[in-house]
Design a protein around this motif. Structure first.
Motif, PDB file in Angstrom:
ATOM      1  N   GLU A 141       0.888  -1.378  -0.069  1.00  0.00           N
ATOM      2  CA  GLU A 141       0.151   0.079  -0.396  1.00  0.00           C
ATOM      3  C   GLU A 141       0.855   2.008  -0.003  1.00  0.00           C
ATOM      4  O   GLU A 141       0.957   1.978   0.404  1.00  0.00           O
ATOM      5  N   PRO A 142       1.542   1.438  -0.789  1.00  0.00           N
ATOM      6  CA  PRO A 142       2.454   2.592  -1.398  1.00  0.00           C
ATOM      7  C   PRO A 142       1.211   4.083  -1.029  1.00  0.00           C
ATOM      8  O   PRO A 142      -0.284   4.079  -1.081  1.00  0.00           O
ATOM      9  N   ILE A 143       1.841   5.458  -0.954  1.00  0.00           N
ATOM     10  CA  ILE A 143       1.370   6.177  -0.014  1.00  0.00           C
ATOM     11  C   ILE A 143       1.398   7.080  -1.066  1.00  0.00           C
ATOM     12  O   ILE A 143       1.894   7.509  -2.173  1.00  0.00           O
ATOM     13  N   VAL A 144       0.305   7.026  -1.914  1.00  0.00           N
ATOM     14  CA  VAL A 144      -0.504   8.022  -3.431  1.00  0.00           C
ATOM     15  C   VAL A 144      -1.558   8.652  -3.132  1.00  0.00           C
ATOM     16  O   VAL A 144      -2.316   8.712  -2.722  1.00  0.00           O
ATOM     17  N   GLY A 145      -0.734  10.159  -3.566  1.00  0.00           N
ATOM     18  CA  GLY A 145      -2.068  11.265  -3.351  1.00  0.00           C
ATOM     19  C   GLY A 145      -1.778  11.584  -4.330  1.00  0.00           C
ATOM     20  O   GLY A 145      -1.665  11.918  -5.327  1.00  0.00           O
TER      21      GLY A 145
END
Length: 180
Positions: free
Chosen positions: A123-127
């Motif tokens: 679950e990579p940090i994507v925004g």
């Protein structure tokens, strides 16, 4: 001379990975120059060097980042072999073509890595900041590709022997004219 060029490319990859991990980032973005180096390598070297660069630089990059070990190898390898397949159709000496291909590779590599991370259960940090980071990495990676080409061209020109052009005319041959 092939061994010298391979050594220089792998040394540059090692230095690029080291500098990427040592520098905190530009405008909040960790810049990845390995796709630009892979574009140069695939435009000038063979499949063995492309595989060696993808394997070594991908493992070096992953060992110094939060990525799982080996996940950066596949995107770099894909970039290298896609360009290698169409290398004859690419204007490899043109800076504009190098910029466009470098930009595409610099955008494609993190997107493929992100896809691999998502499909492997991470679950990579994507925004919204990811869009800014991708845009900046695309522009800087594209600009770095012609710089790599000029730099390695200068190194090769400095340390490589020039090819001697040979003619079909031999100076010890006598030309006979007239009838015999």
């Amino acid at each position: 001379m092939i061994a010298f060029n391979s050594f220089i490319i792998l040394l540059a990859a090692f230095l690029v990975v080291f500098m990427q991990s040592a520098v905190n980032g530009v405008l909040g973005t960790q810049i990845d120059l390995l796709p630009a180096l892979m574009v140069y390598t695939s435009l000038t070297a063979g499949p063995v060097m492309i595989a060696a660069l993808a394997l070594c630089s991908g493992l070096w990059f992953d060992s110094l980042s939060a990525n799982p070990l080996g996940i950066s190898v596949l995107p770099l390898l894909a970039i290298g072999f896609i360009i290698l397949i169409r290398r004859e159709l690419i204007l490899r000496d043109q800076s504009y073509a190098q910029f466009v291909i470098g930009s595409t590779a610099s955008l494609g590599a993190p997107l493929v890595t992100l896809g691999l991370l998502l499909t492997s259960g991470r679950e990579p940090i994507v925004g919204w900041g990811t869009v800014w980071q991708l845009a900046l990495m695309t522009i800087i990676g594209g600009a770095a590709t012609p710089v790599f080409a000029k730099l390695f061209g200068f190194i090769t020109h400095t340390f490589d022997y020039r090819t001697v052009s040979s003619t079909s005319f031999r100076s010890d041959r006598e030309i006979r004219r007239g009838r015999n």
